[in-house]
Design a protein around this motif. Structure first.
Motif, PDB file in Angstrom:
ATOM      1  N   GLU A 155       0.850  -1.203   0.000  1.00  0.00           N
ATOM      2  CA  GLU A 155       0.000   0.000   0.000  1.00  0.00           C
ATOM      3  C   GLU A 155       0.884   1.251   0.000  1.00  0.00           C
ATOM      4  OE1 GLU A 155      -2.983  -0.134   3.069  1.00  0.00           O
ATOM      5  OE2 GLU A 155      -3.841   1.797   2.495  1.00  0.00           O
ATOM      6  N   TRP A 156       0.440   2.245  -0.773  1.00  0.00           N
ATOM      7  CA  TRP A 156       1.158   3.538  -0.805  1.00  0.00           C
ATOM      8  C   TRP A 156       0.264   4.645  -0.261  1.00  0.00           C
ATOM      9  CZ3 TRP A 156       6.089   4.917  -2.462  1.00  0.00           C
ATOM     10  CH2 TRP A 156       6.825   3.946  -3.144  1.00  0.00           C
ATOM     11  N   TRP A 157       0.878   5.618   0.370  1.00  0.00           N
ATOM     12  CA  TRP A 157       0.203   6.857   0.761  1.00  0.00           C
ATOM     13  C   TRP A 157       1.057   8.002   0.203  1.00  0.00           C
ATOM     14  CZ3 TRP A 157       1.100   2.680   3.855  1.00  0.00           C
ATOM     15  CH2 TRP A 157      -0.009   2.080   4.461  1.00  0.00           C
TER      16      TRP A 157
ATOM     17  N   SER B  61       6.224  10.282   0.142  1.00  0.00           N
ATOM     18  CA  SER B  61       5.379   9.086   0.129  1.00  0.00           C
ATOM     19  C   SER B  61       5.752   8.156   1.261  1.00  0.00           C
ATOM     20  CB  SER B  61       5.530   8.326  -1.191  1.00  0.00           C
ATOM     21  OG  SER B  61       5.146   9.147  -2.269  1.00  0.00           O
ATOM     22  N   VAL B  62       4.781   7.340   1.646  1.00  0.00           N
ATOM     23  CA  VAL B  62       5.016   6.282   2.642  1.00  0.00           C
ATOM     24  C   VAL B  62       4.519   4.996   2.014  1.00  0.00           C
ATOM     25  CG1 VAL B  62       4.390   5.432   4.937  1.00  0.00           C
ATOM     26  CG2 VAL B  62       4.779   7.872   4.604  1.00  0.00           C
ATOM     27  N   VAL B  63       5.285   3.926   2.172  1.00  0.00           N
ATOM     28  CA  VAL B  63       4.887   2.650   1.571  1.00  0.00           C
ATOM     29  C   VAL B  63       4.978   1.527   2.599  1.00  0.00           C
ATOM     30  CG1 VAL B  63       7.225   2.249   0.631  1.00  0.00           C
ATOM     31  CG2 VAL B  63       5.282   1.048  -0.351  1.00  0.00           C
ATOM     32  N   LEU B  64       3.962   0.650   2.558  1.00  0.00           N
ATOM     33  CA  LEU B  64       4.011  -0.576   3.355  1.00  0.00           C
ATOM     34  C   LEU B  64       4.404  -1.703   2.413  1.00  0.00           C
ATOM     35  CD1 LEU B  64       3.365  -1.951   6.155  1.00  0.00           C
ATOM     36  CD2 LEU B  64       1.164  -2.580   5.153  1.00  0.00           C
ATOM     37  N   ALA B  65       5.437  -2.465   2.812  1.00  0.00           N
ATOM     38  CA  ALA B  65       5.876  -3.592   1.985  1.00  0.00           C
ATOM     39  C   ALA B  65       5.852  -4.864   2.826  1.00  0.00           C
ATOM     40  CB  ALA B  65       7.295  -3.325   1.478  1.00  0.00           C
TER      41      ALA B  65
END
Ligand code: AVI
Length: 318
Positions: free
Chosen positions: A302-304, A312-316
């Motif tokens: 998911e990206w914000w 940007s902030v990303v969940l990996a």
């Protein structure tokens, strides 16, 4: 395992002789260079905190504004006990929006190279969240580390676009090591700075109050103090610019005159105008960062994005 005080995760802690070896090796290259990891002594960490308060330095404000909403969305995803492991934890400001919004967080492990700064920040965090188990680990977070055994889900946390201070190859290596530290099927939340117009970057890294310049020059002050050197910081100037070919902001210290400096008995010559390259800060498009994640065995989940994709902030997941 007790939550405090700071503990040392042995081989990773930089020793004075490693610092000396790195400095002498870096200053012996045709393009002199020093690793940005050495910025963060007590004064350097304090100056970095001041940078984060500057209007021109958008990454901190952008990310801090985003994190509560990111955390609310993570709270939906993580409903079972979750350990959060922050890499390069520094002042521990960024984890607060996560702790305030994700009730599943059972334990917080902070890893940082600057032990004193981290110990103080962990004590303050513990006072604010008395029920949270806090473990401070002084160590080089770029290496794979052994965490206390646990059955809980784990989420690494690497905010602030610190990943941008690694070359893409080193970033891949860090993400692979983080994957080993956290284990298979675990998560990682990363702050990523984006490509943007040159003038915005120019202002962010050449602030009007000269805090970034002081942060850059503090590296010389640290080398003088810890490695018996005689740099004259006034004989160097701060320079930062965006290298569009390589997609990174570069910071340098420029010799403002020809000079010789003694570092632990070794004489280093500087021509007038010669530079020491002290930092790279890579900026990524979403697709570039996704490729980097994939190379290291992670998938973006998911990206914000901040308005105008300023940050940007990303969940990996791995
Ligand atoms: C820690 N790191 C992400 C900062 C950056 O923007 O690359 C360090 C910094 N250098 C100059 N200003 C801030």
């Amino acid at each position: 395992m007790s939550s405090l005080p700071t503990q040392s995760n042995d081989p990773a802690v930089p020793q004075a002789d490693t610092f000396l070896t790195d400095v002498l090796a870096g200053l012996s290259q045709p393009q002199k260079q020093l690793s940005p990891k050495y910025f963060y002594d007590a004064r350097g960490s304090h100056l970095f905190d001041q940078i984060c308060q500057l209007d021109e330095y958008y990454p901190y404000a952008c990310e801090m504004t985003m994190l509560p909403a990111v955390a609310e969305s993570l709270a939906q995803r993580f409903r079972h006990p979750l350990e959060v492991i922050e890499f390069g934890a520094g002042s521990l400001h960024k984890v607060k929006p996560l702790l305030d919004n994700i009730s599943a967080i059972s334990r917080f492990i902070a890893i940082d190279i600057s032990g004193d700064h981290l110990a103080l920040a962990s004590t303050n965090l513990k006072a604010r969240y008395p029920h949270l188990e806090v473990t401070a680990v002084e160590g080089d977070f770029t290496e794979a580390l052994r965490l206390p055994a646990s059955d809980d889900k784990r989420m690494g946390f690497f905010p602030g676009s610190t990943i941008g201070n690694f070359s893409p190859a080193d970033a891949t290596h860090f993400l692979q090591n983080a994957g080993q530290t956290l284990g298979q099927g675990q998560y990682m939340l990363l702050g990523v700075d984006t490509k943007k117009p040159n003038d915005v970057l120019q202002m962010a890294y050449n602030d009007s109050k000269g805090v970034t310049a002081a942060f850059n020059k503090n590296l010389l002050v640290r080398i003088n103090r810890e490695l018996d050197a005689n740099f004259q910081p006034d004989h160097f100037a701060h320079r930062a610019f965006y290298n569009s070919d390589l997609g990174r902001v570069e910071m340098h210290l420029v010799a403002t005159r020809e000079q010789r400096v003694d570092v632990a008995g070794r004489e280093i010559h500087f021509a007038d105008g010669e530079t020491i390259h002290t930092e790279n800060s890579y900026k990524y498009h979403q697709n570039e960062f996704e490729s980097l994640l994939e190379k290291a065995g992670w998938q973006a989940v998911e990206w914000w994005h901040a308005p105008d994709r300023m940050f940007s902030v990303v969940l990996a997941q791995n």
